[in-house]
Design a protein around this motif. Structure first.
Motif, PDB file in Angstrom:
ATOM      1  N   LYS A 264       0.834  -1.219   0.000  1.00  0.00           N
ATOM      2  CA  LYS A 264       0.000   0.000   0.000  1.00  0.00           C
ATOM      3  C   LYS A 264       0.860   1.257   0.000  1.00  0.00           C
ATOM      4  O   LYS A 264       0.648   2.167  -0.800  1.00  0.00           O
ATOM      5  CB  LYS A 264      -0.903   0.041   1.249  1.00  0.00           C
ATOM      6  N   THR A 265       1.812   1.299   0.933  1.00  0.00           N
ATOM      7  CA  THR A 265       2.632   2.510   1.055  1.00  0.00           C
ATOM      8  C   THR A 265       3.501   2.687  -0.183  1.00  0.00           C
ATOM      9  O   THR A 265       3.690   3.808  -0.677  1.00  0.00           O
ATOM     10  CB  THR A 265       3.487   2.426   2.340  1.00  0.00           C
ATOM     11  N   THR A 266       4.005   1.574  -0.704  1.00  0.00           N
ATOM     12  CA  THR A 266       4.812   1.644  -1.920  1.00  0.00           C
ATOM     13  C   THR A 266       3.984   2.254  -3.055  1.00  0.00           C
ATOM     14  O   THR A 266       4.434   3.162  -3.762  1.00  0.00           O
ATOM     15  CB  THR A 266       5.262   0.218  -2.328  1.00  0.00           C
TER      16      THR A 266
ATOM     17  N   LEU B  58      -2.667   7.980   6.613  1.00  0.00           N
ATOM     18  CA  LEU B  58      -3.678   7.639   7.626  1.00  0.00           C
ATOM     19  C   LEU B  58      -3.309   6.379   8.408  1.00  0.00           C
ATOM     20  O   LEU B  58      -4.127   5.885   9.168  1.00  0.00           O
ATOM     21  CB  LEU B  58      -5.048   7.447   6.975  1.00  0.00           C
ATOM     22  N   ASP B  59      -2.120   5.856   8.176  1.00  0.00           N
ATOM     23  CA  ASP B  59      -1.635   4.770   9.038  1.00  0.00           C
ATOM     24  C   ASP B  59      -1.117   5.464  10.298  1.00  0.00           C
ATOM     25  O   ASP B  59       0.093   5.641  10.497  1.00  0.00           O
ATOM     26  CB  ASP B  59      -0.529   3.985   8.321  1.00  0.00           C
ATOM     27  N   LEU B  60      -2.080   5.890  11.145  1.00  0.00           N
ATOM     28  CA  LEU B  60      -1.767   6.861  12.194  1.00  0.00           C
ATOM     29  C   LEU B  60      -0.831   6.315  13.272  1.00  0.00           C
ATOM     30  O   LEU B  60      -0.144   7.065  13.931  1.00  0.00           O
ATOM     31  CB  LEU B  60      -3.062   7.385  12.831  1.00  0.00           C
TER      32      LEU B  60
ATOM     33  N   GLY C  29       2.607   4.762  10.514  1.00  0.00           N
ATOM     34  CA  GLY C  29       2.808   5.315   9.172  1.00  0.00           C
ATOM     35  C   GLY C  29       4.274   5.493   8.833  1.00  0.00           C
ATOM     36  O   GLY C  29       5.070   5.945   9.660  1.00  0.00           O
ATOM     37  N   ASP C  30       4.628   5.100   7.599  1.00  0.00           N
ATOM     38  CA  ASP C  30       6.027   5.256   7.205  1.00  0.00           C
ATOM     39  C   ASP C  30       6.184   5.984   5.874  1.00  0.00           C
ATOM     40  O   ASP C  30       7.183   5.842   5.187  1.00  0.00           O
ATOM     41  CB  ASP C  30       6.747   3.896   7.186  1.00  0.00           C
ATOM     42  N   VAL C  31       5.183   6.800   5.539  1.00  0.00           N
ATOM     43  CA  VAL C  31       5.281   7.595   4.315  1.00  0.00           C
ATOM     44  C   VAL C  31       6.470   8.553   4.391  1.00  0.00           C
ATOM     45  O   VAL C  31       7.284   8.633   3.470  1.00  0.00           O
ATOM     46  CB  VAL C  31       3.971   8.384   4.063  1.00  0.00           C
TER      47      VAL C  31
ATOM     48  N   VAL D  33      -4.515   8.817  -0.262  1.00  0.00           N
ATOM     49  CA  VAL D  33      -4.539   8.441   1.153  1.00  0.00           C
ATOM     50  C   VAL D  33      -3.916   7.057   1.325  1.00  0.00           C
ATOM     51  O   VAL D  33      -4.368   6.085   0.715  1.00  0.00           O
ATOM     52  CB  VAL D  33      -5.996   8.412   1.683  1.00  0.00           C
ATOM     53  N   ASP D  34      -2.865   6.989   2.145  1.00  0.00           N
ATOM     54  CA  ASP D  34      -2.297   5.682   2.513  1.00  0.00           C
ATOM     55  C   ASP D  34      -2.975   5.243   3.811  1.00  0.00           C
ATOM     56  O   ASP D  34      -3.341   6.087   4.635  1.00  0.00           O
ATOM     57  CB  ASP D  34      -0.777   5.814   2.705  1.00  0.00           C
ATOM     58  N   THR D  35      -3.141   3.950   3.981  1.00  0.00           N
ATOM     59  CA  THR D  35      -3.955   3.469   5.105  1.00  0.00           C
ATOM     60  C   THR D  35      -3.249   2.343   5.881  1.00  0.00           C
ATOM     61  O   THR D  35      -2.347   1.694   5.350  1.00  0.00           O
ATOM     62  CB  THR D  35      -5.283   2.883   4.574  1.00  0.00           C
TER      63      THR D  35
HETATM   64 MG    MG Z   1       2.081   0.844   4.773  1.00  0.00          MG
END
Ligand code: MG
Ligand code: ATP
Length: 388
Positions: free
Chosen positions: A142-144, A165-167, A170-172, A247-249
């Motif tokens: 997902k993040t990729t 939103l990976d609160l 999160g690793d964005v 939005v990343d989740t």
């Molecule tokens: Mg992720």
């Protein structure tokens, strides 16, 4: 109603004749932005002492968020350089401050244009699209996908915001080697009053791509202090100021994820070729059904799709009765790029993973929302508008 933005409110009497009707006099660009957000205004006249850069910045924002609102700039003297810069930013006319007749004419022309733009542009004003990347299983990519997709969108010239939103985990920010200046937690304090200025103060710019990032809180404990309603408001406001909000989740149906689903124009469901991932994809599809999300607002992407593990994308389609619209291959250059903190899609645009992702974004995102994709050329919008 007309807004007159002037640093010296006592001089405004001199323009009243030309402006006619009711005029609201404001002394600051923020106040002008807020007043327009509240609605009803169709003309902003900017006084001769307001800095040109500030005037152009407002016009650029309005051109995208409220194209029906006209902007007229007053200057003590008319200079070609100023004219060119002003018109480029979307200011409709530049008028000499002491020429009342010229100002009255410009006001009339602007009102006529606003009337013509009328209904169509009001609808187009909130054209930013919210794209949520989700999977109920962790580690599927997902993040990729979210970071590469948004960096690519931004590189095409679209104003793009990536919200993590990976609160909790999160690793964005770390994937893009950013040191965040703010996070989703900072938005909580603005709840009920989130606006462009507030957003700008908490996003971090990824300079190589021009992407804005709203990072997850640095303290995982903050997640439970962020309500779903804040996320709804955040995404609704953000889409007024960006062409795309990606939005990343996290891999679960948190209240924040449900809020994002609710606002999303497109949900990208990421899966891999393993039974747990497919089981979770089935659950995600079912949840979206229960939430009433139309089928055409979701799309399935298969990551690491070329791994020979006894399952193929056709099996996925047959089992879940959904088309797999994109297949991204496995490549060690993906984790290598994450470790270097760069989006692969920009650093190695010709790699197989980048080509697959770009094709997905071009056809499943950009075209879907009205962009015309031209080979090798910069984008051109038919529906969305760009300020870059
Ligand atoms: Mg992720
Ligand atoms: N196509 C690919 N080829 C090789 N490695 C990949 C690919 N896609 C993702 N990865 C790697 O898989 C790992 C997990 O990816 P990523 O962090 O994007 O998943 P995620 O779904 O966001 O995970 P989480 O649910 O934990 O947030 C990362 O190390 C990433 O580099």
């Amino acid at each position: 109603m007309t807004i007159l933005w002037d640093l010296d409110p006592t001089t405004t009497e001199s323009y009243r004749f030309a402006l006619g009707g009711s005029v609201e006099v404001l002394g600051h660009g923020h106040a002008v932005g807020r007043s327009i957000e509240e609605g009803g205004e169709h003309l902003v006249v900017i006084g001769p002492d307001v800095a040109l850069a500030a005037a152009c910045e407002l016009a650029e924002q309005l051109r995208v968020s409220h194209p029906e609102v006209g902007v007229i700039l007053l200057r003590h003297r008319l200079e070609v350089g100023v004219l060119a810069q002003a018109l480029r930013s979307g200011i409709r006319e530049v008028v000499q401050a002491d020429d009342q007749a010229a100002l009255a004419d410009a006001v009339r022309r602007s009102e006529a244009l606003t009337a013509q733009l009328g209904g169509t542009t009001m609808a187009a004003a909130a054209t930013g699209k919210v794209v949520t990347v989700f999977s109920a299983k962790g580690g599927v990519g997902k993040t990729t996908l979210a970071t590469n997709m948004s960096a690519y969108l931004s590189s095409t010239g679209a104003r793009t915001l990536l919200v993590d939103l990976d609160l909790m985990f999160g690793d964005v920010a770390i994937s893009l080697q950013l040191v965040p200046t703010g996070s989703v937690m900072d938005v909580v304090a603005m709840s009920g009053n989130i606006d462009l200025e507030g957003l700008k103060s908490v996003v971090t710019r990824h300079e190589p791509s021009g992407l804005d990032v709203l990072a997850a809180p640095s303290d995982p404990g903050d997640a439970e202090r962020i309500g779903g309603d804040v996320i709804t408001e955040l995404l609704r406001v953000a889409r007024n100021h960006y062409d795309y909000v990606v939005v990343d989740t996290p891999p679960s149906f948190t209240e924040h994820v449900l809020a994002a689903f609710d606002v999303s124009d497109l949900t990208v469901l990421v899966a891999t070729l393993d039974i747990p991932a497919l089981k979770n994809l089935r659950i995600a599809l079912h949840t979206l059904d229960v939430l009433g999300a139309p089928k055409e607002t979701r799309t399935v992407l298969l990551n690491r799709a070329d791994l020979k593990v006894g399952l193929a994308s056709s099996d996925v389609e047959a089992a879940l009765k959904v088309p797999v619209v994109a297949e991204v291959p496995f490549s060690l250059s993906v984790p290598a790029a994450v470790n270097r903190g760069v989006p692969l899609v920009l650093e190695e645009p010709r790699s197989a993973v980048s080509l697959a992702m770009r094709h997905f974004v071009d056809h499943e995102v950009r075209q879907r929302f009205g962009e015309t994709i031209q080979n090798g050329a910069k984008r051109s919008f038919t529906l969305l508008r760009s300020k870059r």
